[in-house]
Design a protein around this motif. Structure first.
Motif, PDB file in Angstrom:
ATOM      1  N   PRO A  95       0.897  -1.165   0.142  1.00 45.21           N
ATOM      2  CA  PRO A  95      -0.028  -0.060   0.018  1.00 45.21           C
ATOM      3  C   PRO A  95       0.949   1.317  -0.118  1.00 45.21           C
ATOM      4  N   VAL A  96       0.241   2.258  -0.727  1.00 51.66           N
ATOM      5  CA  VAL A  96       0.885   3.543  -0.733  1.00 51.66           C
ATOM      6  C   VAL A  96      -0.298   4.673  -0.374  1.00 51.66           C
ATOM      7  N   ASN A 104      -3.161  21.339  -0.424  1.00 50.07           N
ATOM      8  CA  ASN A 104      -2.103  21.437   0.322  1.00 50.07           C
ATOM      9  C   ASN A 104      -1.632  20.204   0.617  1.00 50.07           C
ATOM     10  N   ASP A 105      -1.771  19.278  -0.180  1.00 54.64           N
ATOM     11  CA  ASP A 105      -1.350  17.844   0.173  1.00 54.64           C
ATOM     12  C   ASP A 105      -1.940  17.223   1.373  1.00 54.64           C
ATOM     13  N   SER A 106      -3.175  17.795   1.702  1.00 56.61           N
ATOM     14  CA  SER A 106      -3.798  17.226   2.816  1.00 56.61           C
ATOM     15  C   SER A 106      -4.709  16.192   2.840  1.00 56.61           C
ATOM     16  N   THR A 107      -5.208  15.864   1.758  1.00 62.08           N
ATOM     17  CA  THR A 107      -6.224  14.753   1.340  1.00 62.08           C
ATOM     18  C   THR A 107      -5.294  13.420   0.692  1.00 62.08           C
ATOM     19  N   ASP A 108      -5.627  12.300   1.783  1.00 67.84           N
ATOM     20  CA  ASP A 108      -4.920  11.187   1.201  1.00 67.84           C
ATOM     21  C   ASP A 108      -5.858  10.434   0.508  1.00 67.84           C
ATOM     22  N   TRP A 109      -5.182   9.662  -0.455  1.00 66.55           N
ATOM     23  CA  TRP A 109      -5.805   8.802  -1.391  1.00 66.55           C
ATOM     24  C   TRP A 109      -4.899   7.215  -1.294  1.00 66.55           C
ATOM     25  N   ARG A 110      -5.644   6.288  -1.124  1.00 61.80           N
ATOM     26  CA  ARG A 110      -4.879   5.199  -0.650  1.00 61.80           C
ATOM     27  C   ARG A 110      -5.321   4.047  -1.874  1.00 61.80           C
ATOM     28  N   ILE A 118       2.401  -0.542  -7.780  1.00 61.89           N
ATOM     29  CA  ILE A 118       3.784  -0.347  -8.510  1.00 61.89           C
ATOM     30  C   ILE A 118       3.863   1.024  -9.413  1.00 61.89           C
ATOM     31  N   ALA A 119       2.804   1.180 -10.107  1.00 61.42           N
ATOM     32  CA  ALA A 119       2.885   2.429 -10.805  1.00 61.42           C
ATOM     33  C   ALA A 119       3.021   3.799  -9.789  1.00 61.42           C
ATOM     34  N   VAL A 120       2.431   3.832  -8.807  1.00 60.46           N
ATOM     35  CA  VAL A 120       2.587   4.976  -7.634  1.00 60.46           C
ATOM     36  C   VAL A 120       3.910   4.860  -7.327  1.00 60.46           C
ATOM     37  N   ARG A 121       4.466   3.762  -6.837  1.00 60.67           N
ATOM     38  CA  ARG A 121       5.832   3.830  -6.399  1.00 60.67           C
ATOM     39  C   ARG A 121       6.840   4.244  -7.505  1.00 60.67           C
ATOM     40  N   THR A 122       6.682   3.820  -8.758  1.00 66.83           N
ATOM     41  CA  THR A 122       7.394   4.199  -9.689  1.00 66.83           C
ATOM     42  C   THR A 122       7.796   5.853  -9.668  1.00 66.83           C
ATOM     43  N   ALA A 171       5.988  15.271 -25.036  1.00 66.57           N
ATOM     44  CA  ALA A 171       6.779  15.283 -26.307  1.00 66.57           C
ATOM     45  C   ALA A 171       6.116  14.198 -27.047  1.00 66.57           C
ATOM     46  N   MET A 172       5.359  13.370 -26.481  1.00 66.95           N
ATOM     47  CA  MET A 172       4.534  12.177 -27.468  1.00 66.95           C
ATOM     48  C   MET A 172       3.185  12.519 -27.961  1.00 66.95           C
ATOM     49  N   GLY A 173       3.046  14.043 -27.607  1.00 62.30           N
ATOM     50  CA  GLY A 173       1.772  14.600 -28.396  1.00 62.30           C
ATOM     51  C   GLY A 173       0.493  14.858 -27.535  1.00 62.30           C
ATOM     52  N   ILE A 174       0.441  14.414 -26.301  1.00 62.28           N
ATOM     53  CA  ILE A 174      -0.452  14.866 -25.276  1.00 62.28           C
ATOM     54  C   ILE A 174      -0.512  16.594 -25.013  1.00 62.28           C
ATOM     55  N   THR A 175      -1.498  16.824 -25.447  1.00 65.86           N
ATOM     56  CA  THR A 175      -1.586  18.474 -25.296  1.00 65.86           C
ATOM     57  C   THR A 175      -2.639  18.918 -24.306  1.00 65.86           C
ATOM     58  N   THR A 176      -3.218  18.181 -23.532  1.00 62.10           N
ATOM     59  CA  THR A 176      -4.326  18.591 -22.386  1.00 62.10           C
ATOM     60  C   THR A 176      -3.419  18.771 -21.251  1.00 62.10           C
ATOM     61  N   TYR A 177      -4.123  19.436 -20.334  1.00 63.40           N
ATOM     62  CA  TYR A 177      -3.490  19.912 -18.992  1.00 63.40           C
ATOM     63  C   TYR A 177      -3.292  18.651 -18.229  1.00 63.40           C
ATOM     64  N   LEU A 178      -1.869  18.419 -17.740  1.00 63.94           N
ATOM     65  CA  LEU A 178      -1.477  17.167 -17.068  1.00 63.94           C
ATOM     66  C   LEU A 178      -1.053  17.668 -15.644  1.00 63.94           C
ATOM     67  N   TYR A 179      -1.767  17.459 -14.551  1.00 67.69           N
ATOM     68  CA  TYR A 179      -1.403  17.994 -13.199  1.00 67.69           C
ATOM     69  C   TYR A 179      -0.261  17.045 -12.797  1.00 67.69           C
ATOM     70  N   PRO A 180       0.964  17.805 -12.385  1.00 67.63           N
ATOM     71  CA  PRO A 180       2.143  16.971 -12.141  1.00 67.63           C
ATOM     72  C   PRO A 180       2.214  16.290 -10.567  1.00 67.63           C
ATOM     73  N   GLY A 181       1.230  15.525 -10.442  1.00 65.31           N
ATOM     74  CA  GLY A 181       1.218  15.059  -9.147  1.00 65.31           C
ATOM     75  C   GLY A 181       1.315  13.310  -9.111  1.00 65.31           C
ATOM     76  N   ASP A 182       1.284  12.889  -7.913  1.00 66.06           N
ATOM     77  CA  ASP A 182       1.378  11.313  -7.841  1.00 66.06           C
ATOM     78  C   ASP A 182       0.279  10.681  -8.431  1.00 66.06           C
ATOM     79  N   ALA A 183      -0.767  11.196  -8.539  1.00 70.64           N
ATOM     80  CA  ALA A 183      -1.961  10.748  -9.304  1.00 70.64           C
ATOM     81  C   ALA A 183      -1.912  10.370 -10.713  1.00 70.64           C
TER      82      ALA A 183
END
Length: 730
Positions: free
Chosen positions: A455-456, A463-469, A494-498, A514-526
């Motif tokens: 589990p992760v 504010n990184d205060s909400t947990d998702w398991r 395994i994906a999350v740990r990566t 770089a591979m052509g995805i143009t939509t907004y991508l939130y740079p978080g663990d999710a």
């Protein structure tokens, strides 16, 4: 001189005077008559001159340029869609069957080859009839006059003597400018045939789904006969009236010895049969793609200096109608299956799913009422139908060229023209993991890298205060697990740990960009689990990078545009760029092959018998709201999505990418390969960029003779350097 002589002289002088006076009066009358005649003639010519001022000049006649249909044509030379304000397609004189020309002349203007623009006898008769009746009657116009009327709207259609004169002037101009054969061809290219069609070719396509040259005698007679009143004699809406007028035309041809008695009797005996298009007709085969092309070209018509709807352009596209027909059939069949499963859940009174949907959307119907609608007991309003209808999309690209070969943008274009292949953005679930592992491989992590399948916790709040398991789809946990095993089983842990331990979210975003995805991508663990939305067409293009060994090609739908004369206005070529190294691409291709051969995508092989070399990745979002499968072969990269338009409505338990996306993808791909008889083709291996080595299946170190070996692929510099120390030394 006697009195008698004087009287004679005086009388003679009087006669001479009267004669001179008569002559003078006669000359005055002649002068007045000539003056009046001159004034009259001048007035007539002035009037005619004024009437002719806004008529087309000879130059305009020679530059005959009617509005024409723009045709969108597939790669296999089928007309996908027609764009027009006036539905018309030009044909040449030699393409028109002689029997059609003969029927037209014998029915409409038997003196056509003899007159100089008007039928004098018919015109005089018509004028006489009009004068005595006090009304304007038609029917006297020659074909040339009718052409004048149909060619130039400025002449007007109001029944007046002025219109007739203007029409005649233009007809004379036409006769002096063109040959009889040219006039006849122009007439048949411009005349109205009803139901929005202008010209013989448009009519032949509309009523008989034929090229003009293939019209039979009875079909030609139907079209010629309906010219008198297209709506009244329409073979679609009034077949009996059409039969009557057809037989009149055929009798005329017989009476004028254009056909013999056997031909007359045979063609009169034939039933009235018109073309009835169905859902797989080429004209309806790709409505989403046709609309995509139309929207695309509307942005360019000003730049090209053309009118998309009237310039008679030919738009050559990449779509293959053979693949499109297969895609349509597969998606339609699977949607029926999935909708039945979903409806069963809605109908189950033990389930709260339907009630929750209705309450959330504040629908003014009870769940029991909607259940009756689902059972077709009462009519379902469009708003509820849209809400409860399962949708799907399929977009298929040619791997070599990036060309769009098939596009299904939704269940029913008439009910919803929103193109889910192009316009929709939805969370891709685990199908996004391809970008995660691409970033890891490209940063030097071999596929034998192990992570703990335990589990992760993901911080999802601002504010990184909400947990998702998150949990694995199969709820499993375990020990050290390789990247290959993680992607094969689509293990979320395994994906999350990566993304937490090996590669930063920003690096994943960069790789996806770089591979052509143009939509907004939130740079978080999710992001590792596909929590940001993407477009299906961009996913298909991105996955095509792997079999191309690192080359991204922009999806291409339009290949070229030609004007009405066959000249090329523009050719299109897609953007191409190298976005991955050949080695990284192949290692990822190998990982995705594992998914297709023994992972979550294996159903394509075991259930549907698709045995071609392929790779891909399933995707299922939280709550089963989206089901994906994106996969590729050496020839096609195809992305499939299934879900509701409302992102909050669940498809139901176990409705995953494996259960919904894979069946559509597999059946489509297999049918395409089978129908087009494509030969099996293995993926290219860039031997200069990768190294193969045998590793121990347990320790993932170099295998010894005592190990159970697995052949694994590595980038140079990432091959294990140690031999397995569990199963003995070499």
């Amino acid at each position: 001189m006697n009195i008698a002589s004087e009287r004679f002289i005086i009388e003679d002088m009087r006669k001479q005077f009267k004669a001179r006076e008569g002559q003078q009066k006669f000359k005055q009358r002649i002068y007045i008559a000539l003056t009046l005649t001159l004034i009259f003639v001048t007035s007539i010519f002035s009037w005619l001159y004024i009437l002719a001022q806004d008529l087309p000049s000879l130059d305009e006649l020679e530059r005959y340029d009617p509005d024409l249909i723009t045709r969108i044509v597939s790669a296999d030379d089928k007309v996908i869609q027609e764009l027009f304000t006036t539905q018309r397609t030009l044909v040449k004189s030699n393409e028109i069957p002689p029997h059609v020309k003969k029927a037209l002349i014998l029915t409409e203007d038997q003196q056509f080859y003899k007159h100089w623009g008007m039928n004098l006898f018919r015109t005089v008769y018509s004028i006489t009839l009009n004068v005595f009746s006090g009304e304007i009657h038609g029917g006297a116009s020659s074909l040339t006059q009718q052409l004048a009327r149909s060619l130039y709207a400025r002449i007007g259609f109001k029944q007046t003597y002025t219109r007739k004169i203007r029409e005649l002037i233009t007809a004379v101009q036409i006769e002096h400018t063109f040959t009889k054969e040219e006039i006849l061809t122009m007439y048949l290219n411009t005349v109205y045939f009803g139901h929005g069609t202008y010209g013989l070719q448009a009519a032949a396509s509309k009523y008989f789904n034929k090229r003009v040259e293939n019209l039979t005698l009875d079909e030609g007679a139907i079209l010629v006969g309906m010219l008198r009143s297209p709506a009244y004699y329409s073979p679609i809406t009034h077949p009996e009236r059409s039969r009557h007028i057809r037989n009149v035309v055929i009798n005329n041809m017989f009476n004028e010895k254009a056909i013999n008695a056997v031909e007359r009797n045979y063609f009169k005996s034939l039933p009235i049969e018109t073309y009835q298009p169905d859902s797989v007709d080429a004209g309806n085969v790709a409505p989403y793609f046709g609309e995509y092309v139309r929207r695309l070209l509307e942005k360019e018509d000003e730049e090209l200096g053309v009118d998309l709807y009237s310039d008679g352009l030919t738009i050559y596209t990449s779509l293959d109608t053979r693949m499109q027909v297969i895609a349509n059939a597969v998606v339609a069949k699977e949607l029926v299956r999935v909708q039945a499963i979903v409806n069963a859940r809605f109908l189950d009174k033990r389930s709260t799913a339907l009630t929750e949907i209705l309450e959330y959307h504040n629908i003014g119907y009870t769940a029991d009422s909607v259940r009756l609608m689902i059972l077709d007991s009462i009519e379902m309003p469009p708003s509820i139908e849209r809400l409860l209808t399962v949708q799907a999309q399929l977009i298929s690209l040619d791997v070599e060229t990036g060309q769009i070969k098939a596009m299904v943008g939704g269940k029913n274009f008439k009910k919803s023209s929103w193109n889910r292949s192009i316009q929709m953005v939805r969370q891709p679930g685990s199908s996004f993991k391809a970008f995660l592992y691409t970033a890891a491989i490209d940063n030097g992590y071999p596929v034998t890298t192990t992570l703990l399948n335990q589990p992760v916790v993901i911080k999802t709040g601002k504010n990184d205060s909400t947990d998702w398991r998150p949990k694995n789809y199969d709820l499993s946990m375990g020990g050290e697990t390789t990247i290959r095993e993680g992607i094969r089983r689509s293990l979320n842990l395994i994906a999350v740990r990566t993304i937490q331990e090996l590669i930063a979210p920003a690096a994943v975003v960069e790789k996806a960009r770089a591979m052509g995805i143009t939509t907004y991508l939130y740079p978080g663990d999710a992001l590792a689990l596909g929590a940001s939305s993407v477009r299906p067409i961009e996913m298909a293009a991105a996955y095509a990078v792997y079999p191309r060994l690192g080359i991204w090609i922009e999806p291409l739908g339009v290949l070229s545009i030609q004007d009405r004369f066959g000249g090329t206005l523009k050719k299109y070529s897609p953007e191409r760029k190298e976005v991955l190294g050949r080695g990284t691409s192949y290692v990822m291709l190998s990982l995705l092959e594992t998914v297709a051969n023994a992972g979550t995508g294996v159903g394509a092989r075991t259930r549907f018998g698709f045995q071609e070399p392929s790779g891909g990745k399933t995707g299922t979002t939280t709550g089963f709201t989206d089901a994906w499968y994106v996969g590729f072969t050496t020839k096609l990269s195809t992305a499939v999505w299934v879900g509701f338009d409302d992102q909050l409505i669940s498809l139901g338990p176990a409705m995953s990418g494996s259960a919904l996306g894979v069946p559509i993808w597999a059946q489509y791909m297999k049918a395409v390969y089978d129908s087009l008889a494509w030969e099996r083709q293995e993926f290219e291996i860039p031997n200069e960029s990768v190294i193969f080595a045998n590793v121990c299946s347990e320790t993932h170190k170099l295998a010894t003779e005592y190990c159970s070996p697995e052949r694994e692929v590595f980038l140079p510099g990432t091959v294990p350097t140690q031999y397995c120390d569990v199963h003995g030394s070499r």
